[in-house]
Scaffold this motif. Sequence first.
Motif, PDB file in Angstrom:
ATOM      1  N   PRO A   1     -32.812  -2.020   9.292  1.00 63.22           N
ATOM      2  CA  PRO A   1     -32.346  -0.629   9.423  1.00 63.22           C
ATOM      3  C   PRO A   1     -30.825  -0.500   9.305  1.00 63.22           C
ATOM      4  N   GLU A   2     -30.105  -1.597   9.553  1.00 63.77           N
ATOM      5  CA  GLU A   2     -28.646  -1.549   9.462  1.00 63.77           C
ATOM      6  C   GLU A   2     -28.149  -1.331   8.027  1.00 63.77           C
ATOM      7  N   LEU A   3     -29.020  -1.549   7.041  1.00 66.14           N
ATOM      8  CA  LEU A   3     -28.633  -1.370   5.639  1.00 66.14           C
ATOM      9  C   LEU A   3     -28.818   0.069   5.149  1.00 66.14           C
ATOM     10  N   LEU A   4     -29.435   0.894   5.980  1.00 66.13           N
ATOM     11  CA  LEU A   4     -29.666   2.281   5.578  1.00 66.13           C
ATOM     12  C   LEU A   4     -28.356   3.056   5.524  1.00 66.13           C
ATOM     13  N   VAL A   5     -28.301   3.982   4.598  1.00 65.28           N
ATOM     14  CA  VAL A   5     -27.132   4.843   4.431  1.00 65.28           C
ATOM     15  C   VAL A   5     -27.612   6.276   4.618  1.00 65.28           C
ATOM     16  N   SER A   6     -26.859   7.044   5.387  1.00 63.97           N
ATOM     17  CA  SER A   6     -27.259   8.428   5.636  1.00 63.97           C
ATOM     18  C   SER A   6     -27.184   9.242   4.348  1.00 63.97           C
ATOM     19  N   PHE A   7     -27.947  10.320   4.312  1.00 66.83           N
ATOM     20  CA  PHE A   7     -27.913  11.185   3.141  1.00 66.83           C
ATOM     21  C   PHE A   7     -26.526  11.770   2.948  1.00 66.83           C
ATOM     22  N   ASP A   8     -25.845  12.094   4.039  1.00 67.90           N
ATOM     23  CA  ASP A   8     -24.484  12.633   3.944  1.00 67.90           C
ATOM     24  C   ASP A   8     -23.556  11.653   3.227  1.00 67.90           C
ATOM     25  N   GLU A   9     -23.698  10.358   3.546  1.00 71.28           N
ATOM     26  CA  GLU A   9     -22.857   9.347   2.910  1.00 71.28           C
ATOM     27  C   GLU A   9     -23.222   9.201   1.426  1.00 71.28           C
ATOM     28  N   VAL A  10     -24.498   9.203   1.126  1.00 72.73           N
ATOM     29  CA  VAL A  10     -24.932   9.122  -0.275  1.00 72.73           C
ATOM     30  C   VAL A  10     -24.408  10.321  -1.052  1.00 72.73           C
ATOM     31  N   GLU A  11     -24.489  11.489  -0.446  1.00 72.65           N
ATOM     32  CA  GLU A  11     -24.011  12.707  -1.105  1.00 72.65           C
ATOM     33  C   GLU A  11     -22.505  12.632  -1.358  1.00 72.65           C
ATOM     34  N   LYS A  12     -21.748  12.115  -0.378  1.00 71.43           N
ATOM     35  CA  LYS A  12     -20.303  11.967  -0.546  1.00 71.43           C
ATOM     36  C   LYS A  12     -19.985  11.003  -1.685  1.00 71.43           C
ATOM     37  N   GLN A  13     -20.699   9.873  -1.711  1.00 67.26           N
ATOM     38  CA  GLN A  13     -20.471   8.881  -2.760  1.00 67.26           C
ATOM     39  C   GLN A  13     -20.827   9.444  -4.136  1.00 67.26           C
ATOM     40  N   ALA A  14     -21.946  10.125  -4.220  1.00 72.29           N
ATOM     41  CA  ALA A  14     -22.372  10.703  -5.493  1.00 72.29           C
ATOM     42  C   ALA A  14     -21.390  11.767  -5.953  1.00 72.29           C
ATOM     43  N   ASP A  15     -20.940  12.580  -5.024  1.00 69.55           N
ATOM     44  CA  ASP A  15     -19.979  13.630  -5.365  1.00 69.55           C
ATOM     45  C   ASP A  15     -18.672  13.014  -5.858  1.00 69.55           C
ATOM     46  N   ALA A  16     -18.213  11.946  -5.194  1.00 69.74           N
ATOM     47  CA  ALA A  16     -16.977  11.273  -5.610  1.00 69.74           C
ATOM     48  C   ALA A  16     -17.132  10.679  -7.006  1.00 69.74           C
ATOM     49  N   GLU A  17     -18.272  10.040  -7.270  1.00 69.87           N
ATOM     50  CA  GLU A  17     -18.510   9.477  -8.599  1.00 69.87           C
ATOM     51  C   GLU A  17     -18.630  10.574  -9.649  1.00 69.87           C
ATOM     52  N   PHE A  18     -19.276  11.660  -9.280  1.00 72.07           N
ATOM     53  CA  PHE A  18     -19.477  12.785 -10.206  1.00 72.07           C
ATOM     54  C   PHE A  18     -18.138  13.381 -10.608  1.00 72.07           C
ATOM     55  N   ARG A  19     -17.243  13.492  -9.653  1.00 67.36           N
ATOM     56  CA  ARG A  19     -15.925  14.090  -9.925  1.00 67.36           C
ATOM     57  C   ARG A  19     -15.045  13.174 -10.768  1.00 67.36           C
TER      58      ARG A  19
END
Length: 81
Positions: A61-79
Amino acid sequence: MSAQTLFAEIMKLPPTERRDLVCDLLDTLRDEVDMVEEPLDLSPEFVAELDRISKDIEEHPELLVSFDEVEKQADAEFRNE
């Protein structure tokens, strides 16, 4: 307005607005998914993969990433594109 016309209009939106629209549309479906009466026709291979993923989640479970973090990462990559 037809779905095809609506889609053409949506494609004129900036990418971030289209992404937000998709998220909003998916949110509207979450409640309706439970209304599906027919069982899903899943292949044995797909069920095995779901079981494997579920086991990985339970064991690590320690490897899980919250949806908020995934969204931030995706948004940063998208930009950056």
